[in-house]
Design an enzyme around this catalytic site. Structure first.
Site, PDB file in Angstrom:
ATOM      1  N   TYR A 105       0.710  -1.092  -0.034  1.00 15.50           N
ATOM      2  CA  TYR A 105      -0.039  -0.197   0.056  1.00 15.50           C
ATOM      3  C   TYR A 105       0.710   1.403  -0.073  1.00 15.50           C
ATOM      4  O   TYR A 105       0.386   2.319   0.230  1.00 15.50           O
ATOM      5  CB  TYR A 105      -0.931   0.084   1.280  1.00 15.50           C
ATOM      6  CG  TYR A 105      -1.945  -1.179   1.021  1.00 15.50           C
ATOM      7  CD1 TYR A 105      -3.011  -1.128   0.104  1.00 15.50           C
ATOM      8  CD2 TYR A 105      -1.803  -2.287   1.496  1.00 15.50           C
ATOM      9  CE1 TYR A 105      -3.892  -1.952  -0.076  1.00 15.50           C
ATOM     10  CE2 TYR A 105      -2.666  -3.452   1.443  1.00 15.50           C
ATOM     11  CZ  TYR A 105      -3.798  -3.193   0.605  1.00 15.50           C
ATOM     12  OH  TYR A 105      -4.636  -4.401   0.505  1.00 15.50           O
ATOM     13  N   TYR A 481     -10.598   0.835   0.826  1.00  9.42           N
ATOM     14  CA  TYR A 481     -10.546   0.918   2.293  1.00  9.42           C
ATOM     15  C   TYR A 481      -8.988   1.178   2.774  1.00  9.42           C
ATOM     16  O   TYR A 481      -8.587   1.704   3.750  1.00  9.42           O
ATOM     17  CB  TYR A 481     -10.816  -0.304   2.965  1.00  9.42           C
ATOM     18  CG  TYR A 481      -9.564  -1.310   3.244  1.00  9.42           C
ATOM     19  CD1 TYR A 481      -9.420  -2.177   2.078  1.00  9.42           C
ATOM     20  CD2 TYR A 481      -9.182  -1.706   4.438  1.00  9.42           C
ATOM     21  CE1 TYR A 481      -8.167  -3.140   2.263  1.00  9.42           C
ATOM     22  CE2 TYR A 481      -8.021  -2.586   4.516  1.00  9.42           C
ATOM     23  CZ  TYR A 481      -7.704  -3.285   3.446  1.00  9.42           C
ATOM     24  OH  TYR A 481      -6.600  -4.320   3.633  1.00  9.42           O
ATOM     25  N   ARG A 482      -8.033   1.551   1.811  1.00 11.46           N
ATOM     26  CA  ARG A 482      -6.691   1.540   2.124  1.00 11.46           C
ATOM     27  C   ARG A 482      -6.117   1.915   0.698  1.00 11.46           C
ATOM     28  O   ARG A 482      -6.609   1.213  -0.460  1.00 11.46           O
ATOM     29  CB  ARG A 482      -6.271   0.238   2.609  1.00 11.46           C
ATOM     30  CG  ARG A 482      -4.704   0.095   3.144  1.00 11.46           C
ATOM     31  CD  ARG A 482      -4.573  -1.018   3.740  1.00 11.46           C
ATOM     32  NE  ARG A 482      -3.116  -1.321   4.304  1.00 11.46           N
ATOM     33  CZ  ARG A 482      -3.044  -2.625   4.579  1.00 11.46           C
ATOM     34  NH1 ARG A 482      -3.592  -3.517   4.535  1.00 11.46           N
ATOM     35  NH2 ARG A 482      -1.503  -2.666   5.168  1.00 11.46           N
TER      36      ARG A 482
END
Ligand code: ADP
Length: 532
Positions: A105, A481-482
């Site tokens: 991420y 979500y990320r």
């Protein structure tokens, strides 16, 4: 970490991006002050050497795009406070990382050039493990491997719940809303109590920990008054220096299983079946439906089955599935508990899965030489490992960027998500490499956009493809979500209901808690007023 060569002379302009607020001479003065505060060897400014370790080697952008100016590695809360004092006076942006391994991420490098990394790797204390009540309290630098090994050495009967790569930080992953594969897989849900250092140096204990001498700081989450832990996750409102994390007691029995399914369309029915079973907790852990290539990667590379350009054609994929005895979808789950409970639950699960034609079942002992099976068995009982990184071998010098939207748990949503991503990936010449997990009431789709990091064109296409996916999904009402550092602004921009009211609230909080704007500017699209 290597010892740093020494302070740069004030008249030598370092060849690296500097924070906007600093002239080269001020940079050198700030570095000298930081060295006095925490020790010469824990301030890094050499981009050919130590600083290189802070770049995200998997970035879709050139390395320079995310290079820090320097890094500081404190060992204690007091040293963090000393660093903050200097950062405030020079207006130095600090990007906090714990183990800094968050490649999926966005890697440990900061959002833009001209930042200092605040590296908390040296804060490695496991402060408490409570066997009776099932929890641990850890500092930011404690990785899943370290916590696991510590518990093993003590003969503990507590399980941890690692993210797929075991080298990550227990605290860092929880702050990023990460997930694991045992019944304790929702990491933020299992958090109980935090210690946070605010930008002005104030140290706060949250929840029950705010009561001096508290007996329940790791036992009851909500304390009294507003529950603030969530505010310090995926945010830049503070530096988290300690977390309590609940640990699952080892159950009396563990039975992992794999069910393979032959057709892509089976995803519809699998999701319809798994949703209710997860909701009523007959499937107690992250129910994971793994796509063909993800499942194949620990055993095969793309070149073994296809040497052409673009996505791998179906007939080659079928051949691979046949050779490896896997499905187009592969469902991993586990039973936990006393034998009679596992026997009974299995009857229900087996009957449900058998309703899909071609379903094949595998249990312990059936796949002795299959690393894909072995690492799932480890993950579902909390044994950290790194096998999932074999996905990087799928293409030449593999890199990845993860796209992770959430949807309702229905067959229709799962097929819509799958086809949207597959078609967009294929359009840009990439394979669909994904898995679906049911958390509690939502379906998480993790798409690993795997590309060759040494191929400029592939990097460019990966970047473009990802940008399109953000929009494609927002149009359907699905949010991520990320996300990766390079896409935080774009994704924050999709959470725009009522004229962006939520992000406006985030900005008001930022202004109140960090008015100078020194903590991780741009994290989750939250920029300090001075930089927006
Ligand atoms: P991991 O190594 O487990 O992948 P990182 O250390 O890279 O985790 O942390 C992931 C992200 O979480 C960081 O980029 C940062 O934005 C945030 N983060 C990590 N540690 C802290 C912390 N102690 N306080 C506040 N935010 C943090």
């Amino acid at each position: 970490m290597a010892v740093h060569p020494g302070i740069v002379a004030a008249d030598q302009a370092p060849e690296k991006p500097l924070p906007e607020s600093l002239t080269p001479a001020e940079f050198n003065r700030a570095v000298a002050e930081l060295r006095r505060a925490i020790g010469d060897e824990w301030v890094f400014t050499d981009d050919e050497g130590d600083l290189r370790t802070y770049r995200d080697v998997y970035s879709t952008l050139p390395d320079e795009a995310n290079m820090p100016s320097a890094a500081v590695a404190p060992r204690s809360v007091e040293e963090i406070q000393a660093i903050l004092k200097i950062a405030r006076s020079y207006q130095i942006p600090l990007w906090t990382v714990s183990t800094g391994k968050n490649y999926a991420y966005g890697g440990p490098a900061p959002r833009k050039p001209g930042f200092f990394v605040l590296d908390l790797n040296r804060m490695k204390r496991i402060i408490e493990v409570n066997e009776e009540h099932g929890y641990a309290v850890v500092e930011p630098g404690v990785s899943y491997f370290e916590l696991y090994n510590y518990l093993q050495r003590r003969g503990s009967k507590l399980w941890i719940d690692p993210a797929a790569p075991g080298w990550g930080s227990v605290l860092g992953n929880l702050l990023e809303h990460g997930a694991g594969y045992t019944p304790y897989g929702d990491h933020l849900l299992m958090n109980c109590g935090m210690q946070v250092v605010l930008a002005d140096g104030t140290v706060v204990e949250t929840g029950m920990g705010a009561l001096s001498g508290s007996a329940t700081s790791s036992l009851y989450k909500y304390g009294c008054g507003p529950w603030v832990e969530g505010m310090f996750t995926q945010s830049n409102f503070g530096i988290v220096t300690k977390v309590g994390i609940w640990l699952m007691p080892e159950p009396p029995g563990y039975r992992p299983y794999l069910v393979t399914f032959p057709r892509e369309e089976d995803l519809y029915q699998i999701t319809e079946i798994v949703g209710p079973l997860r909701l009523n907790m007959l499937i107690p852990n992250a129910a994971t439906t793994v796509g063909l290539i993800w499942e194949a990667a620990p055993n095969a590379t793309r070149k073994q089955y296809y040497r052409g350009k673009g996505p791998m054609p179906m007939r080659h994929r079928r051949k691979m599935a046949q050779d490896l005895d896997i499905g187009m979808w592969n469902f991993y789950g586990a039973l936990y508990g006393p034998e009679p409970i596992m026997d009974n639950n299995w009857k229900v699960l087996e009957e449900a899965f058998r309703s899909i034609p071609g379903a094949k079942f595998f249990f312990e002992g059936d796949r002795p030489n299959d690393p894909a099976w072995r690492y799932r068995v480890k993950l579902m009982k909390g044994v950290p490992n790194m096998t999932e990184f074999s996905l990087m071998n799928w293409v030449g010098s593999g890199a990845h960027i993860d796209f992770s939207p959430r949807s309702p748990v229905t067959g229709e949503d799962s097929m819509k998500q799958f086809t949207l991503i597959r078609d967009r990936a294929n359009e840009y010449g990439f394979d669909y490499i994904g898995e679906f997990l049911v958390g509690w009431r939502e379906l998480l789709n993790i798409f690993q956009l795997i590309f060759d990091r040494l191929d400029e064109d592939e990097r460019r296409r990966a970047h473009e493809c990802f940008g399109h996916l953000v929009n494609d999904f927002a149009e359907q009402g699905y949010g991520e979500y990320r996300t990766h550092l390079n896409f935080m602004d774009e994704i924050a921009g999709t959470y725009n209901w009522n004229d962006g009211a939520l992000w406006k609230l985030h900005h008001r909080l930022k202004q109140a808690l960090d008015p100078v704007g020194i903590l991780s500017p741009g994290k989750s699209g939250i920029w300090p007023a001075s930089k927006s």
